[in-house]
Design a protein around this motif. Structure first.
Motif, PDB file in Angstrom:
ATOM      1  N   LYS A  25       0.833  -1.208   0.000  1.00 14.82           N
ATOM      2  CA  LYS A  25       0.000   0.000   0.000  1.00 14.82           C
ATOM      3  C   LYS A  25       0.867   1.257   0.000  1.00 14.82           C
ATOM      4  CE  LYS A  25      -4.213  -1.867   1.975  1.00 14.82           C
ATOM      5  NZ  LYS A  25      -5.167  -1.832   3.095  1.00 14.82           N
ATOM      6  N   ARG A  26       1.990   1.190   0.711  1.00 14.13           N
ATOM      7  CA  ARG A  26       2.914   2.314   0.716  1.00 14.13           C
ATOM      8  C   ARG A  26       3.475   2.523  -0.696  1.00 14.13           C
ATOM      9  NH1 ARG A  26       6.843   0.724   4.436  1.00 14.13           N
ATOM     10  NH2 ARG A  26       5.276   1.060   6.028  1.00 14.13           N
ATOM     11  N   ILE A  27       3.837   1.434  -1.357  1.00 16.00           N
ATOM     12  CA  ILE A  27       4.349   1.511  -2.727  1.00 16.00           C
ATOM     13  C   ILE A  27       3.267   2.068  -3.658  1.00 16.00           C
ATOM     14  CG2 ILE A  27       5.129   0.135  -4.701  1.00 16.00           C
ATOM     15  CD1 ILE A  27       6.476  -1.744  -2.538  1.00 16.00           C
ATOM     16  N   GLU A  28       2.042   1.598  -3.471  1.00 18.66           N
ATOM     17  CA  GLU A  28       0.926   2.091  -4.278  1.00 18.66           C
ATOM     18  C   GLU A  28       0.786   3.608  -4.117  1.00 18.66           C
ATOM     19  OE1 GLU A  28      -3.744   0.871  -4.938  1.00 18.66           O
ATOM     20  OE2 GLU A  28      -2.896   0.703  -2.923  1.00 18.66           O
ATOM     21  N   GLY A  29       0.931   4.089  -2.897  1.00 15.81           N
ATOM     22  CA  GLY A  29       0.874   5.530  -2.647  1.00 15.81           C
ATOM     23  C   GLY A  29       2.008   6.268  -3.344  1.00 15.81           C
ATOM     24  N   GLN A  30       3.197   5.654  -3.346  1.00 15.63           N
ATOM     25  CA  GLN A  30       4.329   6.268  -4.032  1.00 15.63           C
ATOM     26  C   GLN A  30       4.069   6.362  -5.541  1.00 15.63           C
ATOM     27  OE1 GLN A  30       7.255   3.477  -2.191  1.00 15.63           O
ATOM     28  NE2 GLN A  30       8.514   5.314  -2.035  1.00 15.63           N
ATOM     29  N   GLN A  35       2.469   9.809 -10.309  1.00 16.17           N
ATOM     30  CA  GLN A  35       1.453  10.273 -11.269  1.00 16.17           C
ATOM     31  C   GLN A  35       1.194  11.763 -11.064  1.00 16.17           C
ATOM     32  OE1 GLN A  35      -1.729   7.594 -10.264  1.00 16.17           O
ATOM     33  NE2 GLN A  35      -1.110   6.073 -11.773  1.00 16.17           N
ATOM     34  N   ASN A  36       1.052  12.165  -9.813  1.00  9.14           N
ATOM     35  CA  ASN A  36       0.821  13.583  -9.507  1.00  9.14           C
ATOM     36  C   ASN A  36       2.016  14.438  -9.912  1.00  9.14           C
ATOM     37  OD1 ASN A  36      -1.741  13.185  -8.440  1.00  9.14           O
ATOM     38  ND2 ASN A  36      -0.954  12.819  -6.379  1.00  9.14           N
ATOM     39  N   MET A  37       3.210  13.920  -9.681  1.00 12.14           N
ATOM     40  CA  MET A  37       4.419  14.663 -10.052  1.00 12.14           C
ATOM     41  C   MET A  37       4.452  14.912 -11.561  1.00 12.14           C
ATOM     42  SD  MET A  37       7.237  12.770  -7.626  1.00 12.14           S
ATOM     43  CE  MET A  37       8.617  13.891  -7.926  1.00 12.14           C
ATOM     44  N   ASP A  46      13.642  14.424  -9.907  1.00 13.66           N
ATOM     45  CA  ASP A  46      12.818  14.129  -8.724  1.00 13.66           C
ATOM     46  C   ASP A  46      11.935  12.912  -8.973  1.00 13.66           C
ATOM     47  OD1 ASP A  46      13.936  16.333  -7.475  1.00 13.66           O
ATOM     48  OD2 ASP A  46      12.232  17.648  -7.914  1.00 13.66           O
ATOM     49  N   ILE A  47      11.367  12.823 -10.164  1.00  9.28           N
ATOM     50  CA  ILE A  47      10.512  11.683 -10.522  1.00  9.28           C
ATOM     51  C   ILE A  47      11.341  10.414 -10.592  1.00  9.28           C
ATOM     52  CG2 ILE A  47       9.034  10.691 -12.313  1.00  9.28           C
ATOM     53  CD1 ILE A  47       8.234  13.638 -13.017  1.00  9.28           C
ATOM     54  N   LEU A  48      12.499  10.495 -11.224  1.00  5.62           N
ATOM     55  CA  LEU A  48      13.369   9.325 -11.331  1.00  5.62           C
ATOM     56  C   LEU A  48      13.829   8.839  -9.962  1.00  5.62           C
ATOM     57  CD1 LEU A  48      15.386  10.441 -14.462  1.00  5.62           C
ATOM     58  CD2 LEU A  48      13.783   8.511 -14.333  1.00  5.62           C
ATOM     59  N   ILE A  51      10.988   6.853  -8.624  1.00  2.47           N
ATOM     60  CA  ILE A  51      10.905   5.558  -9.315  1.00  2.47           C
ATOM     61  C   ILE A  51      11.952   4.606  -8.749  1.00  2.47           C
ATOM     62  CG2 ILE A  51      11.318   4.402 -11.533  1.00  2.47           C
ATOM     63  CD1 ILE A  51       9.936   6.843 -12.852  1.00  2.47           C
ATOM     64  N   SER A  52      13.144   5.116  -8.502  1.00  6.31           N
ATOM     65  CA  SER A  52      14.206   4.294  -7.912  1.00  6.31           C
ATOM     66  C   SER A  52      13.790   3.773  -6.535  1.00  6.31           C
ATOM     67  CB  SER A  52      15.497   5.115  -7.818  1.00  6.31           C
ATOM     68  OG  SER A  52      16.510   4.361  -7.207  1.00  6.31           O
ATOM     69  N   ALA A  53      13.160   4.619  -5.747  1.00  3.53           N
ATOM     70  CA  ALA A  53      12.701   4.206  -4.414  1.00  3.53           C
ATOM     71  C   ALA A  53      11.638   3.112  -4.516  1.00  3.53           C
ATOM     72  CB  ALA A  53      12.158   5.418  -3.652  1.00  3.53           C
ATOM     73  N   ILE A  54      10.740   3.249  -5.487  1.00  2.00           N
ATOM     74  CA  ILE A  54       9.699   2.237  -5.685  1.00  2.00           C
ATOM     75  C   ILE A  54      10.323   0.918  -6.127  1.00  2.00           C
ATOM     76  CG2 ILE A  54       7.745   1.565  -7.153  1.00  2.00           C
ATOM     77  CD1 ILE A  54       6.960   4.583  -7.129  1.00  2.00           C
ATOM     78  N   ASN A  55      11.264   0.982  -7.065  1.00  2.00           N
ATOM     79  CA  ASN A  55      11.941  -0.245  -7.503  1.00  2.00           C
ATOM     80  C   ASN A  55      12.628  -0.939  -6.340  1.00  2.00           C
ATOM     81  OD1 ASN A  55      11.169  -0.048 -10.192  1.00  2.00           O
ATOM     82  ND2 ASN A  55      12.988   1.109 -10.772  1.00  2.00           N
ATOM     83  N   SER A  56      13.288  -0.174  -5.502  1.00  2.00           N
ATOM     84  CA  SER A  56      13.963  -0.737  -4.342  1.00  2.00           C
ATOM     85  C   SER A  56      12.956  -1.376  -3.381  1.00  2.00           C
ATOM     86  CB  SER A  56      14.756   0.357  -3.623  1.00  2.00           C
ATOM     87  OG  SER A  56      15.366  -0.147  -2.468  1.00  2.00           O
TER      88      SER A  56
END
Length: 101
Positions: A25-30, A35-37, A46-48, A51-56
């Motif tokens: 759910k935290r990842i879903e929020g990220q 999307q908002n960014m 900043d977006i990249l 994305i890196s944080a989500i991949n991790s």
């Protein structure tokens, strides 16, 4: 994803499920944040970074599941005499997981 073979299930404790669902759910929020960014024309770096944080985070969920699968499902299969099949399945999962890295 539905497999034409018999669907395999894994019992997870309520604590384990809650922990995984909370992470997802935290990842879903990220992802929604990204999307908002994009909608708000935020800076590419900043977006990249997000994305890196989500991949991790997804990799960590995957590694957690791989560890539990090995410690429980594979271990139990070996004890029950089905080790070869379980090890082959595990190796196939490692190959798929490593391609996504």
């Amino acid at each position: 994803m539905h497999n034409s073979e018999e669907e395999k299930l894994t019992h997870r404790s309520t604590k384990e499920k809650d922990k995984l669902v909370t992470r997802l759910k935290r990842i879903e929020g990220q992802v929604r944040g990204i999307q908002n960014m994009i909608e708000n024309d935020r800076y590419c770096v900043d977006i990249l970074t997000q994305i890196s944080a989500i991949n991790s985070a997804m990799n960590n969920v995957g590694l957690h599941l791989l560890e539990n699968h090995t410690r429980h499902c594979v271990s139990d299969a070996i004890k029950d005499g089905n080790g070869e099949e379980a090890i082959q399945e595990l190796m196939d999962v490692f190959k798929r997981f490593s391609k996504s890295q």
